[in-house]
Design a protein around this motif. Structure first.
Motif, PDB file in Angstrom:
ATOM      1  N   LYS A  85       0.613  -1.055   0.014  1.00  0.00           N
ATOM      2  CA  LYS A  85      -0.135  -0.012   0.001  1.00  0.00           C
ATOM      3  C   LYS A  85       0.464   1.009   0.609  1.00  0.00           C
ATOM      4  CE  LYS A  85      -2.977   1.826   3.291  1.00  0.00           C
ATOM      5  NZ  LYS A  85      -4.206   1.586   4.037  1.00  0.00           N
ATOM      6  N   ARG A  86       1.371   1.505   0.701  1.00  0.00           N
ATOM      7  CA  ARG A  86       2.649   2.350   0.560  1.00  0.00           C
ATOM      8  C   ARG A  86       3.943   2.583  -0.372  1.00  0.00           C
ATOM      9  NH1 ARG A  86       4.579   0.940   5.473  1.00  0.00           N
ATOM     10  NH2 ARG A  86       5.957  -0.617   5.200  1.00  0.00           N
ATOM     11  N   ASP A  87       4.118   1.726  -0.969  1.00  0.00           N
ATOM     12  CA  ASP A  87       4.964   1.858  -1.818  1.00  0.00           C
ATOM     13  C   ASP A  87       4.334   1.800  -2.992  1.00  0.00           C
ATOM     14  OD1 ASP A  87       7.098   0.572  -0.532  1.00  0.00           O
ATOM     15  OD2 ASP A  87       7.239  -1.163  -0.613  1.00  0.00           O
ATOM     16  N   GLY A  89       1.418   3.097  -3.614  1.00  0.00           N
ATOM     17  CA  GLY A  89       0.230   4.199  -3.187  1.00  0.00           C
ATOM     18  C   GLY A  89      -1.101   3.902  -3.395  1.00  0.00           C
ATOM     19  N   LEU A  90      -1.672   1.764  -3.035  1.00  0.00           N
ATOM     20  CA  LEU A  90      -2.965   2.211  -3.063  1.00  0.00           C
ATOM     21  C   LEU A  90      -3.406   2.432  -1.783  1.00  0.00           C
ATOM     22  CD1 LEU A  90      -2.038  -1.413  -3.944  1.00  0.00           C
ATOM     23  CD2 LEU A  90      -2.435   0.634  -6.242  1.00  0.00           C
ATOM     24  N   THR A  91      -5.137   2.702  -2.290  1.00  0.00           N
ATOM     25  CA  THR A  91      -5.701   2.980  -1.652  1.00  0.00           C
ATOM     26  C   THR A  91      -6.386   1.306  -0.474  1.00  0.00           C
ATOM     27  OG1 THR A  91      -7.781   2.729  -2.623  1.00  0.00           O
ATOM     28  CG2 THR A  91      -6.666   5.204  -2.209  1.00  0.00           C
TER      29      THR A  91
END
Length: 102
Positions: A85-87, A89-91
């Motif tokens: 999610k961080r890498d 950029g996912l919600t």
């Protein structure tokens, strides 16, 4: 002489039934015993004392390994979801959809 079937009137019903099926259905010779209670100790040892064939052991090992691979595959997504999610950029909704599809 013809044997009467389905009759419980005779005390010697076990003698007319060489397999002992009628006595087991009625609950054994004592009437209140559990079915199979009249068996001598160790009567089932032959079934459990036999060695499994090589094919059965090999099949068990393969199925176990496939089960473990499936288990690890399902749980790896939960372990790396936050980092993905961080890498990427996912919600939260996108991660949830990705876990559902994966």
């Amino acid at each position: 002489m013809e044997e009467k079937r389905g009759s419980d009137s005779g005390a010697g019903a076990g003698a007319k039934d060489p397999s002992g099926f009628a006595a087991r259905v009625r609950g054994g010779p004592g009437g209140g015993e559990a079915p199979g209670a009249e068996q001598p100790p160790g009567a089932n040892e032959a079934a459990f004392g036999q060695k499994a064939s090589r094919g059965a052991v090999a099949t068990l090992i393969v199925v176990f390994l496939l089960y473990m691979l499936n288990y690890m595959d399902r749980n790896v997504m939960g372990a790396v979801a936050e980092q993905m999610k961080r890498d990427l950029g996912l919600t939260d909704a996108q991660i949830g959809l990705f876990q559902t599809v994966f």
